[in-house]
Design a protein around this motif. Structure first.
Motif, mmCIF file in Angstrom:
data_model
loop_
_atom_site.group_PDB
_atom_site.id
_atom_site.type_symbol
_atom_site.label_atom_id
_atom_site.label_comp_id
_atom_site.label_asym_id
_atom_site.label_seq_id
_atom_site.Cartn_x
_atom_site.Cartn_y
_atom_site.Cartn_z
ATOM 1 N N GLU A 104 0.830 -1.203 0.000
ATOM 2 C CA GLU A 104 0.000 0.000 0.000
ATOM 3 C C GLU A 104 0.868 1.259 0.000
ATOM 4 N N TRP A 105 1.914 1.273 0.821
ATOM 5 C CA TRP A 105 2.795 2.450 0.852
ATOM 6 C C TRP A 105 3.536 2.613 -0.469
ATOM 7 N N LEU A 106 4.015 1.530 -1.039
ATOM 8 C CA LEU A 106 4.727 1.596 -2.313
ATOM 9 C C LEU A 106 3.814 2.084 -3.428
ATOM 10 N N ARG A 107 2.559 1.616 -3.434
ATOM 11 C CA ARG A 107 1.611 2.060 -4.456
ATOM 12 C C ARG A 107 1.331 3.557 -4.325
ATOM 13 N N ARG A 110 4.234 5.586 -5.665
ATOM 14 C CA ARG A 110 4.270 5.628 -7.134
ATOM 15 C C ARG A 110 3.238 6.606 -7.669
ATOM 16 N N GLU A 111 2.035 6.613 -7.094
ATOM 17 C CA GLU A 111 0.987 7.510 -7.562
ATOM 18 C C GLU A 111 1.380 8.969 -7.361
ATOM 19 N N ARG A 112 2.008 9.276 -6.220
ATOM 20 C CA ARG A 112 2.446 10.654 -5.988
ATOM 21 C C ARG A 112 3.500 11.066 -6.997
ATOM 22 N N ALA A 113 4.418 10.153 -7.325
ATOM 23 C CA ALA A 113 5.461 10.469 -8.305
ATOM 24 C C ALA A 113 4.851 10.710 -9.683
ATOM 25 N N GLU A 114 3.870 9.918 -10.060
ATOM 26 C CA GLU A 114 3.215 10.110 -11.355
ATOM 27 C C GLU A 114 2.464 11.435 -11.409
ATOM 28 N N LYS A 115 1.853 11.806 -10.286
ATOM 29 C CA LYS A 115 1.121 13.063 -10.235
ATOM 30 C C LYS A 115 2.060 14.253 -10.378
ATOM 31 N N ARG A 116 3.242 14.174 -9.715
ATOM 32 C CA ARG A 116 4.211 15.265 -9.830
ATOM 33 C C ARG A 116 4.738 15.393 -11.245
ATOM 34 N N ALA A 117 4.882 14.270 -11.949
ATOM 35 C CA ALA A 117 5.440 14.293 -13.305
ATOM 36 C C ALA A 117 4.417 14.709 -14.352
ATOM 37 N N ALA A 118 3.146 14.746 -13.980
ATOM 38 C CA ALA A 118 2.104 15.085 -14.942
ATOM 39 C C ALA A 118 2.193 16.556 -15.341
ATOM 40 N N PRO A 119 1.861 16.906 -16.589
ATOM 41 C CA PRO A 119 1.886 18.309 -17.008
ATOM 42 C C PRO A 119 0.830 19.104 -16.257
ATOM 43 N N PRO A 120 1.007 20.428 -16.152
ATOM 44 C CA PRO A 120 0.017 21.246 -15.436
ATOM 45 C C PRO A 120 -1.365 21.111 -16.058
#
Length: 432
Positions: A104-107, A110-120
């Motif tokens: 759960e923590w690893l998932r 990963r989701e937070r990292a994907e959100k940060r990498a997303a374009p504005p």
């Protein structure tokens, strides 16, 4: 077979000596249960003083840590102990699928990292914010030019109308120019003989800000970085990358009440390009990035834009760090180092220092301070950046014989970071 970290690598992550000692007591299988690894993460439960064991999970790539213990140190002794167990007793951390709490923590990570990498979500709104900040920064730079000119007009010796620079630094913060604010704050602590030099460099930088649209793109990027514009690693990694086997030349930690900053210098085995990686940690927390000096890491780096690119973001890694060449890296004479720094300053006038490997130098303590000499030329050591004990360690490594030293060379002298002894083992010099 999975590549394990060395004990030295693990302990370099510890925030202090007490954490290293406590972790050693947790490096055996006895207090652990439910341990496992999937090659990308470790997890396990550690028995403590309470009835409920502490749950610890570590993501290895960054690395990043999570533990249910109440410790304010990061990584805590449980995370370090689990890493030491994995490093020294692989059979005690078997391969498997993460426990539910670890997964759960690893998932979520990963989701937070994907959100940060997303374009504005709204590019037009982002453009308007950038324009508003640009206008504020330009106005702040114009005000700074006036303040500097006013000081010069009254004369450096006239302190009757000078006052502290803190008020001006606060104005630069309001103008969203933190880089200017930092340089302005430093003026109050500079000796008088250096004030005119720093006034000139600040005036040049402020002038460049007000005319940034007229500058070549690379120099404009350098000016933005000096002023305080930042780029996320994810944004930098969208650009070109350089794949190489990078030799870890050394690292240095600096800390204040708000932040610990780790600087890691690399040099490409094929390209010969230097690179600087930065990592940060909160008080009591060691920065995540830990690469052992003298090892090689095959990876992709993306350089931050600039007239003299040096800072880089670490991208895809192709395996774990492995022992580097037996001998020290190739280096320069003192004369070549001076010329190299001059070339770098021609590209970036605000460059305080440049990563440099000196070959065949001997440390000398003279009445006017410490020096490194190659028998033909001498360079002063910047003692403000190196503890006295580290300089005596450098003497002990040398025993009067020439050696190879890596550090930062600039107009204030050479700040040694790593030395290679006669046995070719790297010795860190960045701590007392």
């Amino acid at each position: 077979m999975e590549e394990r970290w060395s004990t030295e690598h693990v302990l370099s992550l510890a925030p202090d000596a007490a954490s290293r000692k406590a972790a050693g007591k947790l490096s055996s299988p006895a207090p652990w249960s439910g341990t496992g690894t999937d090659g990308a993460a470790l997890w396990g439960e550690c028995r403590g003083s309470g009835r409920t064991p502490y749950r610890t999970v570590i993501e290895l790539a960054t690395p990043a840590y999570q533990c249910s213990c109440p410790s304010r140190k990061f990584p805590c002794k449980h995370a370090l102990g689990l890493l030491l167990l994995w490093s020294g007793a692989p059979e005690a951390v078997p391969a498997g699928e993460p426990a539910d709490w670890a997964a759960e923590w690893l998932r979520a990570r990963r989701e937070r990292a994907e959100k940060r990498a997303a374009p504005p979500a709204d590019p037009e709104a982002a453009r308007r914010r950038a324009e508003r900040r640009g206008a504020r920064v330009a106005a702040g730079a114009a005000e700074l030019r006036l303040r500097l000119a006013d000081r010069i007009r009254h004369g450096l010796a006239d302190q009757s109308t000078a006052g502290p620079w803190e008020e001006v630094a606060a104005r630069m913060v309001d103008a969203q120019a933190p880089g200017l604010a930092t340089r302005v704050r430093e003026l109050d602590s500079l000796p008088e003989e250096r004030l005119l030099e720093e006034y000139a460099m600040l005036h040049l930088l402020a002038t460049a800000v007000t005319r940034i649209d007229e500058l070549p793109p690379e120099l404009a990027a350098t000016v933005r970085a000096r002023v305080g514009y930042t780029l996320d690693a994810a944004e930098v990694l969208t650009g070109p990358t350089v794949r190489d086997r990078w030799l870890m030349l050394g690292s240095r930690d600096t800390a204040d009440e708000r932040l610990t900053t780790r600087r890691v210098w690399l040099r490409g085995a094929k390209t010969g390009r230097p690179a600087l990686l930065l990592a940060f940690g909160r008080p009591g927390q060691a920065p995540d990035l830990a690469l052992p000096t003298g090892h090689l890491l095959e990876a992709e780096l993306a350089y931050h834009p600039g007239a003299r690119p040096l800072r880089a973001a670490l991208g895809t890694r192709y395996g774990a760090p492995e022992p580097g060449p037996a001998g020290p890296p190739t280096g320069l004479t003192v004369a070549e180092a001076v010329a190299g720094y001059g070339t770098a300053v021609a590209d970036d006038p605000w460059l305080d220092s440049w990563p440099t490997v000196l070959a065949g130098v001997v440390p000398v303590r003279a009445p006017d301070g410490w020096h490194l000499t190659d028998g033909h030329h001498t360079v002063p050591v910047r003692t403000s950046a190196v503890p006295e004990a580290a300089l005596w360690r450098l003497v002990a490594v040398s025993t009067g014989r020439p050696l190879t030293v890596f550090g930062e060379y600039g107009h204030q002298g050479f700040a040694p970071v790593t030395a290679w002894s006669a046995e070719h083992r790297p010795v860190g010099l960045s701590s007392s």
